[in-house]
Scaffold this motif. Structure first.
Motif, mmCIF file in Angstrom:
data_model
loop_
_atom_site.group_PDB
_atom_site.id
_atom_site.type_symbol
_atom_site.label_atom_id
_atom_site.label_comp_id
_atom_site.label_asym_id
_atom_site.label_seq_id
_atom_site.Cartn_x
_atom_site.Cartn_y
_atom_site.Cartn_z
ATOM 1 N N ASP A 47 6.249 7.280 -2.141
ATOM 2 C CA ASP A 47 7.499 6.516 -2.177
ATOM 3 C C ASP A 47 7.494 5.507 -1.031
ATOM 4 O OD1 ASP A 47 8.357 7.993 -4.352
ATOM 5 O OD2 ASP A 47 9.280 9.524 -3.079
ATOM 6 N N LYS A 48 6.888 4.358 -1.298
ATOM 7 C CA LYS A 48 6.775 3.312 -0.269
ATOM 8 C C LYS A 48 8.149 2.754 0.069
ATOM 9 C CE LYS A 48 3.934 0.974 -2.833
ATOM 10 N NZ LYS A 48 3.691 1.927 -3.919
ATOM 11 N N ALA A 49 8.333 2.399 1.336
ATOM 12 C CA ALA A 49 9.597 1.827 1.801
ATOM 13 C C ALA A 49 9.388 0.350 2.101
ATOM 14 C CB ALA A 49 10.082 2.552 3.055
ATOM 15 N N PRO A 50 9.893 -0.552 1.239
ATOM 16 C CA PRO A 50 9.769 -1.980 1.537
ATOM 17 C C PRO A 50 10.701 -2.370 2.681
ATOM 18 C CG PRO A 50 11.049 -1.638 -0.459
ATOM 19 C CD PRO A 50 10.558 -0.294 -0.046
ATOM 20 N N ILE A 51 10.191 -3.150 3.611
ATOM 21 C CA ILE A 51 10.969 -3.600 4.763
ATOM 22 C C ILE A 51 11.385 -5.042 4.520
ATOM 23 C CG2 ILE A 51 11.012 -3.905 7.254
ATOM 24 C CD1 ILE A 51 10.743 -1.005 6.289
ATOM 25 N N ALA A 52 12.688 -5.285 4.458
ATOM 26 C CA ALA A 52 13.214 -6.621 4.193
ATOM 27 C C ALA A 52 14.315 -6.939 5.192
ATOM 28 C CB ALA A 52 13.747 -6.719 2.768
ATOM 29 N N ALA A 69 0.533 3.093 12.496
ATOM 30 C CA ALA A 69 1.466 4.184 12.233
ATOM 31 C C ALA A 69 2.725 3.984 13.069
ATOM 32 C CB ALA A 69 0.826 5.525 12.553
ATOM 33 N N VAL A 70 3.885 4.157 12.443
ATOM 34 C CA VAL A 70 5.163 3.973 13.124
ATOM 35 C C VAL A 70 6.034 5.194 12.891
ATOM 36 C CG1 VAL A 70 5.063 1.468 12.960
ATOM 37 C CG2 VAL A 70 6.179 2.782 11.151
ATOM 38 N N GLY A 221 5.688 6.232 8.750
ATOM 39 C CA GLY A 221 4.666 5.807 7.814
ATOM 40 C C GLY A 221 3.667 4.880 8.462
ATOM 41 N N VAL A 222 2.863 4.256 7.615
ATOM 42 C CA VAL A 222 1.821 3.334 8.063
ATOM 43 C C VAL A 222 2.143 1.954 7.501
ATOM 44 C CG1 VAL A 222 -0.641 2.783 8.001
ATOM 45 C CG2 VAL A 222 0.105 5.156 8.220
ATOM 46 N N PRO A 245 4.480 6.398 3.557
ATOM 47 C CA PRO A 245 4.480 7.736 4.164
ATOM 48 C C PRO A 245 3.299 8.556 3.647
ATOM 49 C CG PRO A 245 6.114 7.632 2.426
ATOM 50 C CD PRO A 245 5.508 6.260 2.515
ATOM 51 N N LEU A 246 2.188 8.508 4.387
ATOM 52 C CA LEU A 246 0.968 9.147 3.898
ATOM 53 C C LEU A 246 1.127 10.650 3.742
ATOM 54 C CD1 LEU A 246 -1.756 7.185 5.897
ATOM 55 C CD2 LEU A 246 -0.903 6.792 3.594
ATOM 56 N N GLY A 247 1.906 11.266 4.578
ATOM 57 C CA GLY A 247 2.058 12.715 4.490
ATOM 58 C C GLY A 247 2.926 13.171 3.342
#
Length: 368
Positions: A47-52, A69-70, A221-222, A245-247
């Motif tokens: 579930d990728k999180a787009p940053i806008a 990684a953040v 995530g990365v 979120p790779l994990g």
């Protein structure tokens, strides 16, 4: 004869061994087919999180790099806040002015209340004067009839009484005017208060926009697909990067509709990917998609045609990855995998039973 028999015997032996090998392979294949359902039409997803950005402006700083990684709350991008700070100062000044206007209306309202009290006292005074003039008129009128006072004196007394009555009317009119003025101040105050509330809302909006000049990570995530650069002009809704979120990766396996009848929630799954060689990852069947993949296509397939050919459709099945596995955090979205579901376990609800309360309970147990 011995040589000829040997030449005939070799093909027979080879043929027999071939038949035995094919039979053994077929038996193994049939045994595995009864125990497992497989597919190589499967991919890792997350579930990728787009940053806008939520505001528009020029990018002043980009504080992350590609593939970095953040953590949640970490500062990613800073937009130049100068324009928004000026807007905030203007909004605060406007709000202060309107708040002062409300106070001014309140002061006028208090003054009007004092004026109303003064006018009410004036009405009482005028009525007292009118009562005195009426009594004088009655007394002098009686004396005039008896001839004790002159007609001129009686006329003067009548004029004084009429003047006193007019004074009462004038005082009452002045009182009503002050009351109308007070009522109009109430409407003016309501309007000014509404304007002051709007000004305070503008201040809060400007403060919110100022806070939004610092774009922070919503999840851990990365960083991927970083397209934002210093000096770039961004607008609300434009994606600047994505956080993966790779994990929390999972697998979507597309099984044929002829396979899903044997699948149940919670069944163990073996996941194999070319990226890890022969090493496997364990997982469990998490859920079934509500429709086949063709139904979610941008252009759905239209089957109401004359040249229809039946093709086995595929149903996406979500597979939860066991987080205790050593390679669970190494899965990257987009990797193709092969999955093998052990269909011998029949504890969870089947594909046909999903949607019942028992199935929902089993699904929660499978994800824990």
């Amino acid at each position: 004869m011995a040589g000829l028999s040997r030449k005939r015997l070799v093909p027979l032996v080879v043929g027999g061994l071939t038949v035995v090998a094919v039979g053994a392979g077929g038996a193994v294949w049939w045994s595995n087919k009864q125990k497992y359902e497989r597919t190589d039409n499967a991919f890792v997803q997350a579930d990728k999180a787009p940053i806008a950005s939520q505001i528009e402006g020029y990018v002043a700083e980009v504080l992350v790099e590609d593939n970095q990684a953040v953590q949640p709350g970490q500062l990613l991008v800073r937009i130049d806040p100068a324009t928004i700070r000026a807007r905030l100062a203007q909004a605060e000044a406007n709000a202060a002015a309107l708040q002062a206007a409300v106070a001014q209306v309140d002061d006028k309202a208090r003054l009007e209340q004092a004026m109303i009290a003064q006018r009410a006292a004036g009405v009482q005074s005028a009525r007292a004067q009118a009562q005195l003039a009426a009594a004088e008129l009655n007394r002098y009128g009686a004396l005039a009839k008896q001839g004790w006072v002159s007609p001129q004196r009686a006329q003067t007394t009548r004029a004084a009484q009429e003047q006193a009555a007019a004074g009462v009317a004038q005082a009452q009119a002045a009182l009503e005017a002050e009351r109308q003025t007070a009522a109009s101040l109430g409407s003016a105050r309501a309007q000014t208060v509404a304007q002051a509330d709007a000004a305070r809302a503008a201040v809060e909006q400007a403060r919110l926009d100022l806070a939004r000049t610092e774009i922070r990570a919503p999840v851990a995530g990365v960083v991927g697909a970083r397209g934002v650069r210093v000096g770039q002009y961004v607008r609300p809704g434009g994606t600047m990067m994505s956080l993966v979120p790779l994990g929390e990766a999972y697998v979507i396996a597309n099984f044929k509709e002829t396979q899903v009848a044997r699948l149940r929630l919670g069944q163990p799954v073996e996941i194999r990917t070319d990226a890890f060689g022969k090493r496997t990852i364990k997982g469990r069947v998490h859920s079934f998609a509500p429709a086949t993949g063709a139904e979610f296509a941008l252009i759905p397939v239209e089957n109401a045609v004359g040249n229809f050919t039946k093709i086995a459709q595929r149903l996406p099945v979500k597979i939860a990855v066991d987080r205790t596995q050593p390679l669970a955090d190494a899965l990257r979205p987009g990797l193709s995998v092969e999955v093998k579901v052990d269909v011998r376990e029949n504890t969870g609800p089947s594909f046909a039973e999903v949607g019942t309360p028992a199935a929902q309970y089993a699904r929660r147990g499978a994800t824990q």
